[in-house]
Design a protein around this motif. Structure first.
Motif, PDB file in Angstrom:
ATOM      1  N   ALA A  43      31.656  29.571  31.458  1.00 34.93           N
ATOM      2  CA  ALA A  43      30.480  30.186  32.082  1.00 34.93           C
ATOM      3  C   ALA A  43      29.325  30.052  31.100  1.00 34.93           C
ATOM      4  CB  ALA A  43      30.741  31.650  32.403  1.00 34.93           C
ATOM      5  N   GLY A  44      28.137  29.810  31.633  1.00 32.85           N
ATOM      6  CA  GLY A  44      26.957  29.719  30.777  1.00 32.85           C
ATOM      7  C   GLY A  44      26.440  28.297  30.669  1.00 32.85           C
ATOM      8  N   PRO A  45      25.410  28.128  29.829  1.00 31.27           N
ATOM      9  CA  PRO A  45      24.692  26.851  29.738  1.00 31.27           C
ATOM     10  C   PRO A  45      25.420  25.778  28.924  1.00 31.27           C
ATOM     11  CG  PRO A  45      23.739  28.416  28.210  1.00 31.27           C
ATOM     12  CD  PRO A  45      24.798  29.162  28.974  1.00 31.27           C
ATOM     13  N   ALA A  46      26.560  25.317  29.451  1.00 29.80           N
ATOM     14  CA  ALA A  46      27.323  24.255  28.790  1.00 29.80           C
ATOM     15  C   ALA A  46      27.148  22.945  29.541  1.00 29.80           C
ATOM     16  CB  ALA A  46      28.802  24.623  28.738  1.00 29.80           C
ATOM     17  N   ILE A  47      27.199  21.835  28.835  1.00 31.52           N
ATOM     18  CA  ILE A  47      27.102  20.513  29.462  1.00 31.52           C
ATOM     19  C   ILE A  47      28.343  20.224  30.296  1.00 31.52           C
ATOM     20  CG2 ILE A  47      27.083  18.030  28.973  1.00 31.52           C
ATOM     21  CD1 ILE A  47      25.286  18.647  26.550  1.00 31.52           C
ATOM     22  N   GLU A  48      29.510  20.568  29.770  1.00 30.62           N
ATOM     23  CA  GLU A  48      30.765  20.237  30.435  1.00 30.62           C
ATOM     24  C   GLU A  48      31.075  21.235  31.548  1.00 30.62           C
ATOM     25  OE1 GLU A  48      30.722  18.854  26.255  1.00 30.62           O
ATOM     26  OE2 GLU A  48      30.457  20.822  27.156  1.00 30.62           O
ATOM     27  N   SER A  49      31.608  20.724  32.635  1.00 28.62           N
ATOM     28  CA  SER A  49      32.071  21.581  33.725  1.00 28.62           C
ATOM     29  C   SER A  49      33.508  22.016  33.440  1.00 28.62           C
ATOM     30  CB  SER A  49      32.022  20.829  35.061  1.00 28.62           C
ATOM     31  OG  SER A  49      33.007  19.804  35.071  1.00 28.62           O
ATOM     32  N   GLU A  50      33.967  22.994  34.203  1.00 28.89           N
ATOM     33  CA  GLU A  50      35.353  23.448  34.070  1.00 28.89           C
ATOM     34  C   GLU A  50      36.327  22.300  34.309  1.00 28.89           C
ATOM     35  OE1 GLU A  50      37.960  26.267  36.858  1.00 28.89           O
ATOM     36  OE2 GLU A  50      36.243  27.274  35.923  1.00 28.89           O
ATOM     37  N   GLU A  51      36.033  21.462  35.298  1.00 29.81           N
ATOM     38  CA  GLU A  51      36.905  20.323  35.610  1.00 29.81           C
ATOM     39  C   GLU A  51      36.961  19.346  34.448  1.00 29.81           C
ATOM     40  OE1 GLU A  51      34.428  21.447  37.708  1.00 29.81           O
ATOM     41  OE2 GLU A  51      35.818  22.522  39.024  1.00 29.81           O
ATOM     42  N   GLU A  52      35.802  19.055  33.833  1.00 32.00           N
ATOM     43  CA  GLU A  52      35.764  18.132  32.690  1.00 32.00           C
ATOM     44  C   GLU A  52      36.529  18.695  31.494  1.00 32.00           C
ATOM     45  OE1 GLU A  52      31.587  15.849  32.637  1.00 32.00           O
ATOM     46  OE2 GLU A  52      31.408  18.027  32.846  1.00 32.00           O
ATOM     47  N   ILE A  53      36.330  19.984  31.222  1.00 33.92           N
ATOM     48  CA  ILE A  53      37.011  20.621  30.089  1.00 33.92           C
ATOM     49  C   ILE A  53      38.516  20.495  30.244  1.00 33.92           C
ATOM     50  CG2 ILE A  53      37.533  22.873  29.041  1.00 33.92           C
ATOM     51  CD1 ILE A  53      34.550  23.578  29.606  1.00 33.92           C
ATOM     52  N   ASN A  54      39.025  20.779  31.443  1.00 35.52           N
ATOM     53  CA  ASN A  54      40.473  20.748  31.646  1.00 35.52           C
ATOM     54  C   ASN A  54      41.029  19.333  31.730  1.00 35.52           C
ATOM     55  OD1 ASN A  54      41.614  23.564  31.779  1.00 35.52           O
ATOM     56  ND2 ASN A  54      39.798  23.750  33.080  1.00 35.52           N
ATOM     57  N   LYS A  55      40.243  18.388  32.203  1.00 39.35           N
ATOM     58  CA  LYS A  55      40.683  16.988  32.215  1.00 39.35           C
ATOM     59  C   LYS A  55      40.870  16.495  30.775  1.00 39.35           C
ATOM     60  CE  LYS A  55      39.551  12.419  33.886  1.00 39.35           C
ATOM     61  NZ  LYS A  55      38.505  11.449  33.931  1.00 39.35           N
ATOM     62  N   ILE A  56      39.881  16.744  29.926  1.00 39.07           N
ATOM     63  CA  ILE A  56      39.961  16.330  28.524  1.00 39.07           C
ATOM     64  C   ILE A  56      41.086  17.085  27.812  1.00 39.07           C
ATOM     65  CG2 ILE A  56      38.729  16.390  26.308  1.00 39.07           C
ATOM     66  CD1 ILE A  56      36.149  15.866  27.995  1.00 39.07           C
ATOM     67  N   ARG A  57      41.243  18.353  28.130  1.00 40.68           N
ATOM     68  CA  ARG A  57      42.308  19.171  27.538  1.00 40.68           C
ATOM     69  C   ARG A  57      43.673  18.561  27.829  1.00 40.68           C
ATOM     70  NH1 ARG A  57      45.781  22.818  29.570  1.00 40.68           N
ATOM     71  NH2 ARG A  57      44.872  22.757  31.645  1.00 40.68           N
ATOM     72  N   LEU A  58      43.891  18.144  29.070  1.00 41.42           N
ATOM     73  CA  LEU A  58      45.179  17.564  29.445  1.00 41.42           C
ATOM     74  C   LEU A  58      45.385  16.166  28.856  1.00 41.42           C
ATOM     75  CD1 LEU A  58      45.324  18.751  33.159  1.00 41.42           C
ATOM     76  CD2 LEU A  58      46.721  19.581  31.246  1.00 41.42           C
ATOM     77  N   GLU A  59      44.312  15.392  28.759  1.00 43.60           N
ATOM     78  CA  GLU A  59      44.420  14.023  28.246  1.00 43.60           C
ATOM     79  C   GLU A  59      44.499  13.969  26.720  1.00 43.60           C
ATOM     80  OE1 GLU A  59      40.995  12.029  29.846  1.00 43.60           O
ATOM     81  OE2 GLU A  59      41.867  11.866  31.858  1.00 43.60           O
ATOM     82  N   LYS A  60      43.688  14.792  26.038  1.00 43.25           N
ATOM     83  CA  LYS A  60      43.550  14.673  24.584  1.00 43.25           C
ATOM     84  C   LYS A  60      44.038  15.892  23.805  1.00 43.25           C
ATOM     85  CE  LYS A  60      39.719  11.488  25.059  1.00 43.25           C
ATOM     86  NZ  LYS A  60      38.337  11.175  24.745  1.00 43.25           N
ATOM     87  N   GLY A  61      44.407  16.966  24.516  1.00 45.58           N
ATOM     88  CA  GLY A  61      44.900  18.153  23.834  1.00 45.58           C
ATOM     89  C   GLY A  61      43.839  18.902  23.061  1.00 45.58           C
ATOM     90  N   ILE A  62      42.609  18.889  23.576  1.00 45.77           N
ATOM     91  CA  ILE A  62      41.506  19.587  22.912  1.00 45.77           C
ATOM     92  C   ILE A  62      40.569  20.165  23.977  1.00 45.77           C
ATOM     93  CG2 ILE A  62      40.036  17.536  22.709  1.00 45.77           C
ATOM     94  CD1 ILE A  62      39.248  18.608  19.904  1.00 45.77           C
ATOM     95  N   VAL A  63      40.015  21.331  23.698  1.00 41.47           N
ATOM     96  CA  VAL A  63      39.002  21.941  24.554  1.00 41.47           C
ATOM     97  C   VAL A  63      37.679  21.774  23.814  1.00 41.47           C
ATOM     98  CG1 VAL A  63      38.163  24.098  25.544  1.00 41.47           C
ATOM     99  CG2 VAL A  63      40.607  23.594  25.569  1.00 41.47           C
TER     100      VAL A  63
END
Length: 192
Positions: A43-63
């Motif tokens: 929530a808030g003024p971030a560039i990444e969306s929730e979907e992007e954060i979780n996609k990268i989290r699953l692919e690279k193991g990082i938030v």
């Protein structure tokens, strides 16, 4: 000769078992890594969306979260303790053996880590108001690992603030209260 063979056989049988149980005990001591096991919310003024954060989290193991240009308001990065598909859920009862949370992160700014407790009905998290929290120092150049004792989590970080009830913990909020343009928070692990 028979005695020597029995000793050798004992080593070949018991050494792997000791290693196996040793690693199992170590794994049991460390809980799951919330970066790998749980969905994250933003929530808030971030560039990444929730979907992007979780996609990268699953692919690279990082938030990873980056503040927008001229951000207005705070950025909250949330994760439930017990996995949930929503940004709310049942609280978790940690055992008395649990003493710390261990976090591996990189951040260009100080981050406040709120530990949200469960509501009185034990159906969800407490929303609004003040919460037990700690400050996570900036680590802009490299990843750092910190172990934070549960006893450090006090209401509004006040020395006499109420302690966190680890038998009723619902989620973590990683909050940047005053983000600057391009500020970054990366989290590799959150281990209970």
């Amino acid at each position: 000769m028979i005695l020597k063979n029995l000793q050798t056989l004992r080593i070949f049988i018991f050494l792997p078992l000791m290693l196996l149980f040793g690693f199992s005990a170590k794994y049991q001591k460390n809980g799951p890594n919330l970066v790998k096991s749980n969905k994250w919310f933003i929530a808030g003024p971030a560039i990444e969306s929730e979907e992007e954060i979780n996609k990268i989290r699953l692919e690279k193991g990082i938030v990873a979260v980056t503040a927008k240009d001229n951000p207005k308001g705070e950025i909250e990065l949330n994760v439930m303790i017990t996995p949930s598909e929503t940004n709310d859920g049942v609280p978790t009862h940690l055992s008395d053996d649990s003493k710390t949370v261990e976090i591996t992160y990189q951040s260009t700014q100080i981050i406040k880590l709120q530990a949200r407790e469960g509501n009185n009905e034990e159906t969800g998290c407490v929303h609004g108001g003040s919460h037990p929290r700690v400050s996570i120092p900036a680590s802009p150049k490299h990843f750092s690992t910190i172990k934070i004792p549960w006893s450090d989590f006090r209401q509004d970080e006040l020395p006499d603030g109420n302690l966190l009830n680890i038998h009723n913990i619902c989620k973590f909020n990683f909050v940047n209260y005053n983000p600057v343009s391009g500020s970054v928070l990366k989290i590799k692990s959150v281990i209970l």
